[in-house]
Write a protein that holds these residues in place. Structure first.
Motif, PDB file in Angstrom:
ATOM      1  N   ARG A   1      -6.250  -1.890   1.326  1.00  0.00           N
ATOM      2  CA  ARG A   1      -5.062  -1.038   1.803  1.00  0.00           C
ATOM      3  C   ARG A   1      -4.647  -0.023   0.791  1.00  0.00           C
ATOM      4  NH1 ARG A   1      -1.678  -3.984   6.276  1.00  0.00           N
ATOM      5  NH2 ARG A   1      -1.121  -5.579   4.387  1.00  0.00           N
ATOM      6  N   GLY A   2      -5.070  -0.514  -0.464  1.00  0.00           N
ATOM      7  CA  GLY A   2      -4.215   0.151  -1.535  1.00  0.00           C
ATOM      8  C   GLY A   2      -4.837   1.350  -1.681  1.00  0.00           C
TER       9      GLY A   2
ATOM     10  N   LYS B   1      -9.403  -7.110   5.687  1.00  0.00           N
ATOM     11  CA  LYS B   1      -9.504  -7.080   7.066  1.00  0.00           C
ATOM     12  C   LYS B   1      -8.608  -6.089   7.746  1.00  0.00           C
ATOM     13  CE  LYS B   1      -8.290 -10.540  10.896  1.00  0.00           C
ATOM     14  NZ  LYS B   1      -7.146  -9.771  11.494  1.00  0.00           N
TER      15      LYS B   1
ATOM     16  N   GLY C   1     -14.185 -12.094   4.166  1.00  0.00           N
ATOM     17  CA  GLY C   1     -13.202 -12.931   4.040  1.00  0.00           C
ATOM     18  C   GLY C   1     -13.326 -14.142   5.038  1.00  0.00           C
ATOM     19  N   GLN C   2     -12.414 -14.839   5.117  1.00  0.00           N
ATOM     20  CA  GLN C   2     -12.186 -15.927   6.082  1.00  0.00           C
ATOM     21  C   GLN C   2     -12.858 -15.652   7.474  1.00  0.00           C
ATOM     22  OE1 GLN C   2      -8.616 -18.239   5.832  1.00  0.00           O
ATOM     23  NE2 GLN C   2      -8.900 -18.632   8.031  1.00  0.00           N
TER      24      GLN C   2
ATOM     25  N   GLY D   1      -7.899  -2.049  -5.163  1.00  0.00           N
ATOM     26  CA  GLY D   1      -6.700  -1.881  -4.279  1.00  0.00           C
ATOM     27  C   GLY D   1      -6.693  -3.052  -3.075  1.00  0.00           C
TER      28      GLY D   1
ATOM     29  N   SER E   1      -5.207  -7.110  -2.447  1.00  0.00           N
ATOM     30  CA  SER E   1      -4.164  -7.820  -3.182  1.00  0.00           C
ATOM     31  C   SER E   1      -4.779  -9.248  -3.838  1.00  0.00           C
ATOM     32  CB  SER E   1      -2.957  -8.096  -2.361  1.00  0.00           C
ATOM     33  OG  SER E   1      -3.434  -8.598  -0.887  1.00  0.00           O
ATOM     34  N   GLY E   2      -5.838  -9.696  -2.689  1.00  0.00           N
ATOM     35  CA  GLY E   2      -6.496 -10.977  -3.125  1.00  0.00           C
ATOM     36  C   GLY E   2      -5.747 -12.222  -2.509  1.00  0.00           C
TER      37      GLY E   2
ATOM     38  N   ASN F   1      -6.292  -2.830  -9.670  1.00  0.00           N
ATOM     39  CA  ASN F   1      -5.126  -2.956  -8.871  1.00  0.00           C
ATOM     40  C   ASN F   1      -3.872  -2.256  -9.748  1.00  0.00           C
ATOM     41  OD1 ASN F   1      -2.874  -4.023  -7.420  1.00  0.00           O
ATOM     42  ND2 ASN F   1      -4.233  -5.310  -6.369  1.00  0.00           N
TER      43      ASN F   1
ATOM     44  N   ASP G   1      -0.775  -3.293  -9.421  1.00  0.00           N
ATOM     45  CA  ASP G   1       0.070  -4.169  -9.667  1.00  0.00           C
ATOM     46  C   ASP G   1      -0.443  -5.319 -10.537  1.00  0.00           C
ATOM     47  OD1 ASP G   1       1.972  -6.341  -9.339  1.00  0.00           O
ATOM     48  OD2 ASP G   1       1.940  -6.754  -7.253  1.00  0.00           O
TER      49      ASP G   1
ATOM     50  N   ASP H   1      -4.121   2.702 -11.540  1.00  0.00           N
ATOM     51  CA  ASP H   1      -4.060   3.376 -10.194  1.00  0.00           C
ATOM     52  C   ASP H   1      -5.616   3.811  -9.703  1.00  0.00           C
ATOM     53  OD1 ASP H   1      -4.045   5.087  -7.985  1.00  0.00           O
ATOM     54  OD2 ASP H   1      -2.176   6.139  -8.907  1.00  0.00           O
ATOM     55  N   ALA H   2      -5.977   3.180  -8.556  1.00  0.00           N
ATOM     56  CA  ALA H   2      -7.492   3.160  -8.299  1.00  0.00           C
ATOM     57  C   ALA H   2      -7.979   4.958  -8.131  1.00  0.00           C
ATOM     58  CB  ALA H   2      -7.434   2.683  -7.143  1.00  0.00           C
ATOM     59  N   PHE H   3      -6.694   5.612  -7.949  1.00  0.00           N
ATOM     60  CA  PHE H   3      -7.185   7.333  -7.803  1.00  0.00           C
ATOM     61  C   PHE H   3      -7.397   7.700  -9.304  1.00  0.00           C
ATOM     62  CE2 PHE H   3      -5.167   5.831  -3.774  1.00  0.00           C
ATOM     63  CZ  PHE H   3      -5.893   6.478  -2.829  1.00  0.00           C
TER      64      PHE H   3
HETATM   65  P1  FAD Z   1      -2.599  -5.341   0.632  1.00  0.00           P
HETATM   66  O1  FAD Z   1      -1.901  -6.861   1.035  1.00  0.00           O
HETATM   67  O2  FAD Z   1      -1.473  -4.331   1.306  1.00  0.00           O
HETATM   68  O3  FAD Z   1      -2.818  -5.093  -0.606  1.00  0.00           O
HETATM   69  C1  FAD Z   1      -3.094  -3.705  -1.118  1.00  0.00           C
HETATM   70  C2  FAD Z   1      -3.104  -3.854  -2.524  1.00  0.00           C
HETATM   71  O4  FAD Z   1      -3.410  -2.523  -3.288  1.00  0.00           O
HETATM   72  C3  FAD Z   1      -1.831  -4.346  -3.305  1.00  0.00           C
HETATM   73  O5  FAD Z   1      -2.236  -5.725  -4.194  1.00  0.00           O
HETATM   74  C4  FAD Z   1      -1.437  -3.044  -4.038  1.00  0.00           C
HETATM   75  O6  FAD Z   1      -0.936  -3.464  -5.405  1.00  0.00           O
HETATM   76  C5  FAD Z   1      -2.751  -2.363  -4.365  1.00  0.00           C
HETATM   77  N1  FAD Z   1      -2.705  -0.945  -4.551  1.00  0.00           N
HETATM   78  C6  FAD Z   1      -1.677  -0.147  -3.774  1.00  0.00           C
HETATM   79  N2  FAD Z   1      -1.815   0.955  -4.267  1.00  0.00           N
HETATM   80  C7  FAD Z   1      -2.988   1.071  -5.315  1.00  0.00           C
HETATM   81  C8  FAD Z   1      -3.677   1.965  -6.103  1.00  0.00           C
HETATM   82  N3  FAD Z   1      -3.095   3.341  -5.850  1.00  0.00           N
HETATM   83  N4  FAD Z   1      -4.478   1.680  -6.908  1.00  0.00           N
HETATM   84  C9  FAD Z   1      -4.771   0.320  -7.090  1.00  0.00           C
HETATM   85  N5  FAD Z   1      -4.230  -0.501  -6.423  1.00  0.00           N
HETATM   86  C10 FAD Z   1      -3.289  -0.240  -5.305  1.00  0.00           C
HETATM   87  N6  FAD Z   1      -7.799 -10.459   5.150  1.00  0.00           N
HETATM   88  C11 FAD Z   1      -9.228 -10.197   4.541  1.00  0.00           C
HETATM   89  O7  FAD Z   1      -9.258  -9.292   3.630  1.00  0.00           O
HETATM   90  N7  FAD Z   1     -10.322 -10.874   5.011  1.00  0.00           N
HETATM   91  C12 FAD Z   1     -10.049 -11.817   6.055  1.00  0.00           C
HETATM   92  O8  FAD Z   1     -11.128 -12.502   6.469  1.00  0.00           O
HETATM   93  C13 FAD Z   1      -8.943 -12.211   6.423  1.00  0.00           C
HETATM   94  N8  FAD Z   1      -8.785 -13.067   7.657  1.00  0.00           N
HETATM   95  C14 FAD Z   1      -7.393 -13.510   7.884  1.00  0.00           C
HETATM   96  C15 FAD Z   1      -7.100 -14.354   8.657  1.00  0.00           C
HETATM   97  C16 FAD Z   1      -5.872 -14.948   9.065  1.00  0.00           C
HETATM   98  C17 FAD Z   1      -5.826 -15.981  10.035  1.00  0.00           C
HETATM   99  C18 FAD Z   1      -4.799 -14.265   8.634  1.00  0.00           C
HETATM  100  C19 FAD Z   1      -3.398 -14.550   8.906  1.00  0.00           C
HETATM  101  C20 FAD Z   1      -4.777 -13.081   7.693  1.00  0.00           C
HETATM  102  C21 FAD Z   1      -6.240 -12.783   7.385  1.00  0.00           C
HETATM  103  N9  FAD Z   1      -6.455 -11.842   6.432  1.00  0.00           N
HETATM  104  C22 FAD Z   1      -7.755 -11.548   5.998  1.00  0.00           C
HETATM  105  C23 FAD Z   1      -5.378 -10.875   5.918  1.00  0.00           C
HETATM  106  C24 FAD Z   1      -4.852 -11.175   4.523  1.00  0.00           C
HETATM  107  O9  FAD Z   1      -3.999 -12.306   4.774  1.00  0.00           O
HETATM  108  C25 FAD Z   1      -4.299 -10.060   3.908  1.00  0.00           C
HETATM  109  O10 FAD Z   1      -3.234  -9.540   4.414  1.00  0.00           O
HETATM  110  C26 FAD Z   1      -5.057  -8.960   3.647  1.00  0.00           C
HETATM  111  O11 FAD Z   1      -6.311  -9.399   2.827  1.00  0.00           O
HETATM  112  C27 FAD Z   1      -4.389  -7.898   2.783  1.00  0.00           C
HETATM  113  O12 FAD Z   1      -5.343  -6.706   2.580  1.00  0.00           O
HETATM  114  P2  FAD Z   1      -5.249  -5.784   1.281  1.00  0.00           P
HETATM  115  O13 FAD Z   1      -5.283  -6.685   0.198  1.00  0.00           O
HETATM  116  O14 FAD Z   1      -6.303  -4.846   1.835  1.00  0.00           O
HETATM  117  O15 FAD Z   1      -3.855  -5.107   1.718  1.00  0.00           O
END
Ligand code: FAD
Length: 324
Positions: free
Chosen positions: A211-212, A237, A252-253, A267, A269-270, A288, A290, A306-308
Motif C-alpha cells: 500500500r506504500g 493483500k 501471504g497467509q 512499501g 509493513s510486514g 520502507n 518507516d 521513500d520508495a519513489f
Molecule cells: P500497510 O500496512 O498500509 O503498509 C504500508 C507500508 O508502506 C507501511 O509500512 C509504510 O511505512 C510504507 N510506506 C508508505 N509510503 C511509503 C513510501 N513512499 N516508501 C516506502 N514505504 C512506504 N496481508 C497480506 O499481505 N497477505 C495475506 O495473505 C493476508 N492475509 C490476511 C488474513 C487475515 C485473516 C487478515 C486479518 C489480514 C490479512 N492480511 C494479509 C492483511 C495484513 O494484516 C495487512 O493488513 C497487510 O499485509 C498490509 O498491507 P501493506 O503492508 O501493503 O499495507
C-alpha cells in the motif's frame, strides 16, 4: 522397491519445480539404494524430456490421453497411485504446488501411505524410520516428522532444494492407466494464464509491493525493476483487494506462499499474515520509509527511505551494473 516422482508441466514444458524434484528424488534414491522413475501426464516437449535424464533420472513413464490434457485432481491422483503400485514404488514425491497440495492426500489415502507435505530437507533413514523436516504454522516453525510406515508420499516445498545437473541416459515407456468415469466429475474446461511473465511460484526473485505505493498508477517502476531482474511481481493483500493488482499476485497467509532466493518488499509493513507467505525466502530485502516497520525484523537487508526515490535509483544502478 522404487521411488516415483511426478513432475508437472505447463503446456508441455516442465516446470522449474520438476528439476528440483528430480534432483531430490535422485538424492533419496542414492540414500536408500532405490531406482527413481519419473512420471509425466500429458504431452511434453522433446527438450523437457531430455532434461529429465540431465537431472539424473534414468526412466520416464509417459501417459497421454485426450481426457488428461487438463489437470483433473481426482483422475491424476488415481493414476499416480496406480503407477506407484504398478512399479512397486514405496515412495511418491511431488511438488508442494497448488496441484501437488490437492493430489498428495488423495494419493496417500489410496496407497495407505504416510504424508509429509511441504518437506524442506532430505530424509534421514534409520531402521526404516524416515525423518524429514517440513515447515509448519505458515512457515513460522519447522516440524520434525517421523514416518514409521513402509509407504510414504512427500511433497517438496519449491525452492527448498537446488536442482543439480547429473546426466544419465533416459529410457521412456508409455503407460495406459485405467480411467474411471467417476474421477472426471469435476473438469477444468479452460485455463487462462494470468501472465506470460515469470510465474510467481517458480520465481527465483520476487519484487513485491504494498500500500506504500499509493496507487496502481505507480506500479510502472515495480514492473521495470522486476523486468531487469528477471523477477516475478507480487503484492500485499490490500493491494489486490483494492484491484490495484490481480489477485494472482497476492502473497501471504490467504494468498500464495512463495520461497524465492530473493524477495524484495517495497512499501509493505510486514504484517504477520503477509510474512506467513514469504518468510521462507532465502534473502529478504525491505524498502520502507518507516524504520519501525515490522518487516525490518525479518529482513536480511533493509533500506529506510521513500520508495519513489529509491526504486528509480535502484533501477539505474542495476542497469549500469549490467551494462558494465
Ligand atoms: P500497510 O500496512 O498500509 O503498509 C504500508 C507500508 O508502506 C507501511 O509500512 C509504510 O511505512 C510504507 N510506506 C508508505 N509510503 C511509503 C513510501 N513512499 N516508501 C516506502 N514505504 C512506504 N496481508 C497480506 O499481505 N497477505 C495475506 O495473505 C493476508 N492475509 C490476511 C488474513 C487475515 C485473516 C487478515 C486479518 C489480514 C490479512 N492480511 C494479509 C492483511 C495484513 O494484516 C495487512 O493488513 C497487510 O499485509 C498490509 O498491507 P501493506 O503492508 O501493503 O499495507
Amino acid at each position: 522397491m522404487s521411488i516415483l516422482v511426478y513432475i508437472e508441466n505447463i503446456d508441455g514444458t516442465l516446470k522449474k519445480s520438476a528439476f528440483e524434484l528430480l534432483t531430490y528424488a535422485r538424492a533419496i534414491g542414492e540414500l536408500t539404494q532405490q531406482d527413481v522413475i519419473a512420471l509425466n501426464i500429458g504431452t511434453v516437449d522433446a527438450s523437457s524430456v531430455n532434461k529429465i535424464g540431465e537431472y539424473g533420472v534414468e526412466k520416464l513413464i509417459q501417459i497421454d490421453s485426450e481426457k488428461l490434457t487438463q489437470f483433473v485432481n481426482q483422475a491424476y491422483a488415481s493414476i499416480i497411485a496406480e503407477v506407484a503400485q504398478h512399479i512397486g514404488a514405496n515412495t511418491v514425491i511431488i511438488a508442494n504446488s497448488f496441484n501437488g497440495k490437492g493430489l498428495a492426500p488423495r494419493i496417500a489415502t489410496k496407497l495407505g501411505a504416510a504424508l509429509v507435505d511441504g518437506a524442506i530437507s532430505l530424509p534421514t533413514v534409520e531402521n526404516d524410520v524416515w525423518k524429514i523436516k517440513k515447515t509448519a504454522f505458515s512457515n513460522k516453525a519447522i516440524a520434525h516428522t517421523e514416518l514409521h510406515t513402509s509407504k510414504r508420499v512427500i511433497t517438496l516445498t519449491p525452492n527448498s532444494f537446488e536442482a543439480k545437473v547429473n546426466p544419465v541416459s533416459l529410457t521412456m515407456e508409455t503407460y495406459d492407466p485405467k480411467l474411471v468415469d467417476g474421477d472426471f466429475s469435476t473438469l477444468i474446461k479452460n485455463i487462462v494464464r494470468a501472465t506470460d511473465k515469470v510465474a510467481l511460484p517458480d520465481a527465483d526473485i520476487v519484487v513485491s509491493a504494498g500500500r506504500g505505493l499509493k496507487g496502481p498508477e505507480n506500479w510502472g517502476m515495480i514492473e521495470e525493476l522486476a523486468a531487469i531482474l528477471g523477477a516475478a511481481t507480487a503484492c500485499s493483500k490490500p493491494v489486490s483487494d483494492a484491484g490495484w493488482r490481480p489477485h494472482s499476485e497476492h502473497v501471504g497467509q490467504t494468498g500464495l506462499a512463495v520461497s524465492p532466493k530473493l524477495y524484495i518488499a517495497i512499501g509493505i509493513s510486514g504484517a504477520i499474515q503477509h510474512l506467513a507467505g514469504v518468510s521462507s525466502s532465502k534473502t529478504i530485502v525491505v524498502i520502507n520509509k518507516d524504520p519501525e516497520a515490522p518487516f525490518f525484523k525479518v529482513a536480511d537487508y533493509g533500506i529506510v527511505g521513500d520508495a519513489f526515490e529509491i526504486i528509480p535509483q535502484l533501477i539505474e544502478a542495476i542497469k549500469t551494473y549490467k551494462n558494465n
